[in-house]
Scaffold this motif. Sequence first.
Motif, mmCIF file in Angstrom:
data_model
loop_
_atom_site.group_PDB
_atom_site.id
_atom_site.type_symbol
_atom_site.label_atom_id
_atom_site.label_comp_id
_atom_site.label_asym_id
_atom_site.label_seq_id
_atom_site.Cartn_x
_atom_site.Cartn_y
_atom_site.Cartn_z
ATOM 1 N N THR A 141 0.653 -0.854 -0.005
ATOM 2 C CA THR A 141 -0.008 -0.170 -0.336
ATOM 3 C C THR A 141 0.941 0.981 -0.501
ATOM 4 O O THR A 141 0.375 2.432 0.077
ATOM 5 N N LEU A 142 2.209 1.354 -0.436
ATOM 6 C CA LEU A 142 2.871 2.372 0.045
ATOM 7 C C LEU A 142 2.640 3.337 -1.056
ATOM 8 O O LEU A 142 2.407 2.829 -2.085
ATOM 9 N N ASP A 143 2.751 4.315 -0.806
ATOM 10 C CA ASP A 143 2.147 5.347 -2.188
ATOM 11 C C ASP A 143 3.704 5.673 -2.778
ATOM 12 O O ASP A 143 3.460 6.954 -2.413
ATOM 13 N N TYR A 144 3.576 5.946 -3.604
ATOM 14 C CA TYR A 144 4.786 6.244 -4.227
ATOM 15 C C TYR A 144 5.182 7.289 -4.613
ATOM 16 O O TYR A 144 6.192 8.355 -5.047
ATOM 17 N N ASP A 145 3.771 7.785 -5.235
ATOM 18 C CA ASP A 145 3.474 9.438 -5.647
ATOM 19 C C ASP A 145 3.677 9.898 -4.807
ATOM 20 O O ASP A 145 3.705 11.245 -4.486
ATOM 21 N N ALA A 146 3.535 9.971 -3.287
ATOM 22 C CA ALA A 146 3.501 10.388 -2.293
ATOM 23 C C ALA A 146 5.419 10.721 -1.862
ATOM 24 O O ALA A 146 5.299 12.173 -0.988
ATOM 25 N N ILE A 147 6.665 10.235 -2.659
ATOM 26 C CA ILE A 147 7.486 10.276 -1.743
ATOM 27 C C ILE A 147 7.804 11.189 -2.790
ATOM 28 O O ILE A 147 8.643 11.244 -3.817
ATOM 29 N N LEU A 148 9.033 12.778 -2.504
ATOM 30 C CA LEU A 148 9.407 13.163 -2.933
ATOM 31 C C LEU A 148 10.668 12.373 -3.471
ATOM 32 O O LEU A 148 10.751 12.116 -2.915
ATOM 33 N N ASN A 149 10.848 13.725 -4.603
ATOM 34 C CA ASN A 149 12.659 13.492 -4.858
ATOM 35 C C ASN A 149 12.411 12.331 -5.348
ATOM 36 O O ASN A 149 13.699 12.047 -6.344
ATOM 37 N N LEU A 150 11.907 11.465 -6.033
ATOM 38 C CA LEU A 150 12.144 10.187 -6.830
ATOM 39 C C LEU A 150 12.021 10.547 -8.010
ATOM 40 O O LEU A 150 11.009 11.292 -8.424
ATOM 41 N N SER A 151 12.866 9.610 -9.034
ATOM 42 C CA SER A 151 12.494 10.225 -10.541
ATOM 43 C C SER A 151 11.392 9.741 -11.008
ATOM 44 O O SER A 151 10.217 8.623 -10.403
ATOM 45 N N ILE A 152 11.046 10.932 -12.232
ATOM 46 C CA ILE A 152 9.781 9.921 -12.818
ATOM 47 C C ILE A 152 9.169 8.289 -13.488
ATOM 48 O O ILE A 152 8.611 7.470 -12.486
ATOM 49 N N GLU A 153 10.316 7.866 -13.605
ATOM 50 C CA GLU A 153 10.451 6.850 -13.582
ATOM 51 C C GLU A 153 10.646 5.173 -12.815
ATOM 52 O O GLU A 153 9.676 4.712 -13.098
ATOM 53 N N GLY A 154 11.115 6.151 -12.195
ATOM 54 C CA GLY A 154 11.698 5.409 -10.806
ATOM 55 C C GLY A 154 9.572 5.099 -9.306
ATOM 56 O O GLY A 154 9.845 4.138 -9.919
ATOM 57 N N ARG A 155 9.042 6.269 -10.020
ATOM 58 C CA ARG A 155 8.959 6.289 -9.194
ATOM 59 C C ARG A 155 6.770 5.046 -9.809
ATOM 60 O O ARG A 155 6.163 4.660 -9.275
ATOM 61 N N GLN A 156 7.226 5.953 -11.367
ATOM 62 C CA GLN A 156 5.872 4.596 -12.007
ATOM 63 C C GLN A 156 6.314 3.507 -12.345
ATOM 64 O O GLN A 156 5.539 2.333 -11.756
ATOM 65 N N LYS A 157 7.625 3.238 -12.204
ATOM 66 C CA LYS A 157 8.765 1.407 -12.087
ATOM 67 C C LYS A 157 7.952 1.029 -10.782
ATOM 68 O O LYS A 157 7.164 -0.388 -10.350
ATOM 69 N N LEU A 158 7.711 1.497 -9.704
ATOM 70 C CA LEU A 158 7.716 1.636 -7.643
ATOM 71 C C LEU A 158 6.252 1.198 -8.234
ATOM 72 O O LEU A 158 5.672 0.222 -7.301
ATOM 73 N N GLN A 159 5.010 1.976 -8.533
ATOM 74 C CA GLN A 159 4.449 1.993 -8.470
ATOM 75 C C GLN A 159 2.861 0.697 -9.221
ATOM 76 O O GLN A 159 2.164 -0.029 -8.404
ATOM 77 N N GLU A 160 4.472 0.455 -10.139
ATOM 78 C CA GLU A 160 3.387 -0.928 -10.673
ATOM 79 C C GLU A 160 3.428 -2.012 -10.607
ATOM 80 O O GLU A 160 2.861 -2.690 -10.395
#
Length: 618
Positions: free
Chosen positions: A566-585
């Motif tokens: 349930t970790l919300d990666y969109d709410a974590i600042l300073n993650l790269s755009i690609e990194g955030r997308q891949k972690l969320q997926e």
Amino acid sequence: MYDVIVVGGGHAGVEAAIASARLNQKTALFTLNINRIATMPCNPSIGGPAKGIVVREIEALGGVMGKIADKTALQFRILNSSKGPGVQCLRVQSDKIEYSKAMRDAVLSEPGIEVVGKMVEGIVVEEGKVKGILCQGGEVVEAKSVILTSGTYMSSKILQSDKVTESGPEGDPTTNKLSESLRALGLRTFRLKTGTPARVYTDSIDFGQTTIQPGDDRPYYFSNETKKEDVIQEQYACYLTYTNAETHKIIEDNLEKSSMYSGVVEGVGARYCPSIEDKIVRFADKERHQIFLEPEAASLDTTYVQGLSSSLPDDVQDAMIRTVPGLQNCRVQQYGYAIEYDAIDPIQLKPTLEIMTVENFYTAGQINGTSGYEEAAGQGLMAGINAALKNEGKEPLILKRDEAYIGVMLDDLVTKGTLEPYRLLTSRAEYRLLLRHDNVYRRLSHFGHDIGLVKEDHYKIIANDLKTIDEFIEKSKTLKIPHEPKYKEFFAKKESPFDSHDLSLYDAVKRPGISLEEMLDLMNIALRSDLVFQIEVEIKYEGYIRKAKKDAEKLRSMEHVKLTETLDYDAILNLSIEGRQKLQEIKPLTLGQASRISGVNPADIAVLAMHLKQEAKK
């Protein structure tokens, strides 16, 4: 109402069904033809580089492939025996008829498994949780968990030249509705392709023009329960031959007639098992390619032409095959063809092989984008185990990358995904010196025992062998070699210093060219050959093994850092755009898994680690 329904009776399906049944789950195996269980529509063999170690791992965890492969083998051979222990592995030439029969008997004799001969057309899901399966005709069969092991049968097509036939391997039926059902659940599917070569009548081959490839004089088995009297006493030979310039010319002149190059093929083929047409195009500089002639079964007069997979028309295959030394006058029993089928993107899976978006729904085998009987069986075993454990409310079994090749495979699939049929290779494992074929029981049997698949009496035998190995290694450190003529002569022949040394057996074996087996013969010490092999590896490579374990332990620290689904990666600042997308997926379960996701860079891992630390303080 079943506890577990397994759909598909291939190599993944039988391991999944037997594992779940042995773990006290009321299990149904849905397959259209009980006599087609665990068939070998492609090469009639089990094992090989990395794959042979997977079979040993299946055995150590309590699966069935290893024992049956031993008892139905036509030939046993250790590959890479001249190389280091990290890449050595067993391969057996299988009797494909007897192997399938033995697997069928194993399924039918297993209490708790009901075999159902019905076509499955869909997966029934309610509120994000699997409820059962939909059979042809509209019947719904309920289950707590469903494991889909449909192999290459989903929306499959046989391709030869420009001819396309809707069919599974060897003319078996296929279904389009199952793929449609998965897509309706929101799952992404894609097309893959594999192929098979011609089979020729054995009595039409001139083996005098080929090179014999015999089995090992002292066979090594997949299972430590296999006895010499259980296996074939007179092994069959395989034979090696080659293509030549004439073969290549025929293929080049007819490339546009191949399904691969005529525009018929939609799916992506296997990089490490290409068709002969693909080899000629990709490796145009090579003057010849290896062709192995392999017996298919003791009861069949047919030989599998390994290395000549093709989707060219029959007449072109005829001309091509007859240019190969030994095959000039051969009679073809079955021509080669390509097969295309639907698979699911494995990034949609958890490491347990459960679909992320559908609770209690698992997939295993070639549907997950892999190739090979061994990879399929390994997945089937893990899916069967984890479905049973979840039904019982227990923690799942997730093997780490330094524990098993199965762990490497599953982590690769769910973390990196695949765009082509995935094949296990020793090069995929960072810690292959730790994942040897000789130490599988040390690595994995305790997992199988704790779960309940490795029985107590067998586990005691394993534990006793491991104790013998450990005790002998310690004993060898204090066992001094006598200064007697036979030892002096031995070390002189090996050009290894001896006279001025007070040498222990342990230190002697560490030296290049000194084998433990030779030393034990000299010292009149009797020890089982398989234990001798393990002891020698542990002694000779002790420094390298210690370093590999240390490196693995460093990386394991990240595996202990858990990430919630349930970790919300969109709410974590300073993650790269690609990194955030891949972690969320992908929704990795640990920081270690997150670090291996393509597109997630080291800076993202540092940001994620800092976020977890701050959350922990809160």
